[in-house]
Write an enzyme that holds these catalytic residues in place. Sequence first.
Site, PDB file in Angstrom:
ATOM      1  N   LYS A  57      -0.103  15.847  90.406  1.00  0.00           N
ATOM      2  CA  LYS A  57      -0.059  15.422  89.019  1.00  0.00           C
ATOM      3  C   LYS A  57      -0.784  16.429  88.134  1.00  0.00           C
ATOM      4  CE  LYS A  57       2.196  11.711  90.014  1.00  0.00           C
ATOM      5  NZ  LYS A  57       2.499  12.039  91.416  1.00  0.00           N
ATOM      6  N   PHE A  58      -0.420  16.460  86.840  1.00  0.00           N
ATOM      7  CA  PHE A  58      -0.979  17.500  85.970  1.00  0.00           C
ATOM      8  C   PHE A  58      -2.482  17.321  85.776  1.00  0.00           C
ATOM      9  CE2 PHE A  58      -0.835  14.316  82.791  1.00  0.00           C
ATOM     10  CZ  PHE A  58      -1.451  14.766  81.627  1.00  0.00           C
TER      11      PHE A  58
END
Length: 384
Positions: free
Chosen positions: A188-189
């Site tokens: 995930k970012f």
Amino acid sequence: MASWETLVVGRPNVGERERLMRRLDGVLDRLWLTNNGPLVREFEERIARVAGTRHAVATCNATTGIQIAARAAGIRPGDEVIVPSFTWVATAHALEWIGIVPVFCDVDEATANADPEHVARLIGPRTRGILAVHVFGRPCEVDELTRLADEHGLVLLFDAAHALGCTYRGKPVGGFGTAEIFSFHATKFVNSVEGGVIVTDDDAYAARVRALRNQGIDPAGRIAGPGTVARMNEFCAAMGLTSLDAIDTIVTANRRNHAVYEEHLAGVPGVTVRGQLPGERANHQYLVIEVEQARAGISRETVLEDLLRYDVHARRYFSPICHQVEPYRSAPERHVPLPLPRAEALASRVLSLPTGPTVEPDDVAAICRVIRDSVSRAGRRLVA
């Protein structure tokens, strides 16, 4: 230009390494490694601010987060929960693993999210809840799903794994339904290596969630009932905080790359870049294209093969979709009472491409050249 080997979907964003190491040194100095340590509490407070909610409860991952969120809402084994098939299989597995039956709905191809009209048709006597997914960070039809849940007395949960920092009607994703669940997996970012967070505005519900993730122990230290061990540890919280420190830099890079992809793929027959909800804040965590074979003259699979030849590690997000894998494929009468043609069609077209701070505009331009060349060669073959 970065080396081709760096062009991978989901490469972790580490943030400032020195900040991470200072936090880890503090963990070791305090000898407080887990059990609701100070970094976990700080991480929860910061996520609650991003989500605009009163409560954020960190878990060891988002899968256990979904399970705890469902149990805390009163959903029990044997109950049915409507889930879009077009999502990563962990959304469905989280329910199936604890005896809750995921019943798959079709999606709106324009948004990739659960189609409220199909959801309405699936509501039956055993339906206890809806678990919708903000796919690729684009918020669901929250208002319509909320109306359905209220009308039928259903629990409404959102898998918000892709949607940290996004908004719907100007409100941050996080405060909708009974609860929303964020993922902070390494891909995930914003990541905590492994981790999840349940966010809610319901005080009593938050207290139940906190007890369930901690062996059923309530705030007074009493064992109020069965629970599990789903706590986030301090090392993961240190990574999560460091990644949060860099959120603006990451989103800026994602937004820049999205614009460059749109520019360089404009006019390529049969290839479109999926957009976000107009007028809303988006994290652009995923850069997703669709390859429509009838117009492009080439399949999504061929484009993927061409990209892999240049070490561009794109991903089929999501294919196969949930009802096409086990155990759901072998029991369609239990999980899929109707065909899901739109979800299946979308799954055959989508491809997620590299983005993030490690991907430069020159990298994006080079990736787009590979895609344009693939489609161009297909066009020449058709003419010949």
